[in-house]
Design a protein around this motif. Structure first.
Motif, PDB file in Angstrom:
ATOM      1  N   VAL A 190       0.824  -1.201   0.000  1.00 52.59           N
ATOM      2  CA  VAL A 190       0.000   0.000   0.000  1.00 52.59           C
ATOM      3  C   VAL A 190       0.864   1.260   0.000  1.00 52.59           C
ATOM      4  O   VAL A 190       0.606   2.201  -0.755  1.00 52.59           O
ATOM      5  CB  VAL A 190      -0.963  -0.014   1.209  1.00 52.59           C
ATOM      6  CG1 VAL A 190      -1.650   1.326   1.367  1.00 52.59           C
ATOM      7  CG2 VAL A 190      -2.000  -1.109   1.028  1.00 52.59           C
ATOM      8  N   GLY A 234       2.748   1.598  -3.369  1.00 58.97           N
ATOM      9  CA  GLY A 234       1.787   2.008  -4.390  1.00 58.97           C
ATOM     10  C   GLY A 234       1.416   3.464  -4.249  1.00 58.97           C
ATOM     11  O   GLY A 234       1.364   4.204  -5.232  1.00 58.97           O
ATOM     12  N   ALA A 235       1.191   3.900  -2.999  1.00 61.29           N
ATOM     13  CA  ALA A 235       0.801   5.287  -2.755  1.00 61.29           C
ATOM     14  C   ALA A 235       1.931   6.236  -3.125  1.00 61.29           C
ATOM     15  O   ALA A 235       1.688   7.328  -3.643  1.00 61.29           O
ATOM     16  CB  ALA A 235       0.405   5.470  -1.299  1.00 61.29           C
ATOM     17  N   PHE A 245       3.767   6.027  -5.474  1.00 60.67           N
ATOM     18  CA  PHE A 245       3.673   6.281  -6.909  1.00 60.67           C
ATOM     19  C   PHE A 245       2.404   7.057  -7.260  1.00 60.67           C
ATOM     20  O   PHE A 245       2.464   8.136  -7.848  1.00 60.67           O
ATOM     21  CB  PHE A 245       3.721   4.964  -7.681  1.00 60.67           C
ATOM     22  CG  PHE A 245       3.543   5.166  -9.155  1.00 60.67           C
ATOM     23  CD1 PHE A 245       4.584   5.668  -9.911  1.00 60.67           C
ATOM     24  CD2 PHE A 245       2.337   4.896  -9.761  1.00 60.67           C
ATOM     25  CE1 PHE A 245       4.430   5.897 -11.261  1.00 60.67           C
ATOM     26  CE2 PHE A 245       2.171   5.117 -11.117  1.00 60.67           C
ATOM     27  CZ  PHE A 245       3.218   5.618 -11.868  1.00 60.67           C
TER      28      PHE A 245
END
Lengths: 218, 188
Positions: A87, A90-91, A93
């Motif tokens: 998470v 991903g965040a 990015f």
């Protein structure tokens, strides 16, 4: 950082921790991503939200493995922290990169055919309209006493009919604005790959190997 | 739709739109996943929420493959749905992309096995099986399924097979039946 390289870094890191049970490596990703997000002035509320989001699945996975499965604390903790690593990476990015910049970068730096870059972008820009259209379809059906829910094939059918019309209209609009598939294009915003981009990508990925190699030696 | 066997910008827009439509409709189903996890956790079946929901998450792939009938469309439909999810409200970020690639390849394989010639129950059945096997293999690593007992693995596998068959098979067939009756699907 160059969007394509940033995406590559995040993908490779996510892929690597998927195949290793290493709590230290997961935490390293969480910390690195947090520092990156804070340096990009992300709001604290958004950062706190990232802590809440994976909590339920992570606790679920932990209890299944620790209390009902192999009873190995190390494995359970590694899987728990891995959810957070996904998470946060991903965040790091998505919260710092817009789809537009990514499309430009993929087209210019990675030679993605322009029809994919702009076709996808055209569709993604329709997102707010898609949401209202789905609501409209539901409301129109409700006025006739029909309830359309997410398990009604008719809802998808109607939405897809709209999508077919939109895809034709958008493609026509792009062509009439001079878009030609497979032709070389000039660019108004140039996305560059700098030496420091490559340096950060390699540096971060090498750093990630430290806890994994360390665990291998002990 | 049109006759030549190449993807044009219109098809790519349509594929991405399909992915976003599914994403937009499912946005309200996140609570089901979380609720299922909460209910299943005390009995040690928390990962089953993942398997039960899998069918919903893979629907865009088989539907795209069935609609556009070109090699690569099932993959692209599923993958672009994942790209959309990554940017708009997906909680799993880049891991979504990796799952999207796995699910896309899995859905595509079902169509590849028929040589892109047949579009019927056999195709959707094959796509169901390839999707179940490949996504399950990926979860052996990603969600730590390899740490589970064999008995639990069998239960999870069956749950996933049923979910993918109902949503990625039956449900997709119902939607394509409607599209067929509206004459928007033209045999290539």
């Amino acid at each position: 950082m160059n969007p394509s390289l940033k995406l590559l870094t995040v993908l490779l890191a996510s892929l690597e921790i998927s195949f290793t049970y290493n709590t230290a490596a997961n935490l390293l990703i969480v910390v690195t991503a947090s520092i990156y997000l804070i340096s990009h002035r992300i709001r604290w509320r958004a950062l706190m939200w990232l802590l809440v989001v994976p909590l339920i699945p992570a606790v679920g996975l932990f209890t299944t493995i620790y209390f009902f499965g192999a009873h190995q604390l190390a494995t359970a903790v590694a899987l728990f922290t891995r959810m957070y690593a996904y998470v946060f990476a991903g965040a790091a990015f998505t919260l710092t990169t817009s789809p537009l910049v990514l499309a430009h970068s993929l087209e210019q730096n990675c030679h993605l055919p322009s029809k994919f870059a702009y076709g996808t972008l055209a569709a993604f820009n329709m997102l707010p309209k898609i949401k209202t259209t789905i609501l409209t379809i539901k409301n129109a059906a409700a006025m006739r006493g029909v309830t359309l829910s997410w398990w009604s094939p008719r809802l998808y059918f109607k939405a897809i009919l709209v999508a077919i019309t939109w895809s034709e209209n958008l493609a026509q609009a792009m062509i009439s604005h001079g878009f030609v598939e497979g032709q070389p294009r000039s660019t108004y915003s140039v996305v560059r790959v700098t030496a420091s981009d490559i340096g950060w990508t390699i540096g971060l990925l090498v750093l990630l190997q430290a806890p994994i190699v360390w665990a291998g030696l002990h | 739709m049109h006759q030549d066997k190449k993807l044009h910008v219109r098809d790519i827009i349509l594929l991405a739109l399909i992915g976003i439509i599914f994403g937009a409709i499912f946005m309200g189903t996140d609570f089901i996943y979380n609720a299922l996890t909460v209910v299943l956790t005390p009995i040690g079946l928390a990962p089953m929420a993942n398997d039960l929901m899998m069918g919903l998450w893979i629907m865009a792939g088989p539907l795209a493959g069935f609609m556009l009938r070109l090699p690569g469309t099932a993959f692209l439909g599923e993958f672009l749905a994942a790209v959309g999810e990554m940017f708009f409200g997906g909680q799993w970020g880049a891991a979504t992309l990796i799952s999207g690639v796995v699910q896309g390849v899995a859905a595509e394989l079902g169509f590849t096995l028929t040589g892109y010639k047949y579009y019927n129950w056999v195709t959707l059945g094959l796509s169901t099986i390839t999707s179940t096997v490949l996504t399950f293999a990926w979860d052996m690593f990603k969600n730590g399924y390899s740490a589970f007992h064999l008995q639990l693995l069998i239960i999870l596998f069956i749950a996933r097979l049923i979910s993918i068959f109902i949503f990625g098979g039956v449900f997709v067939k119902l939607i394509t039946n409607l599209l067929n009756r509206a004459h928007v699907l033209v045999a290539r």
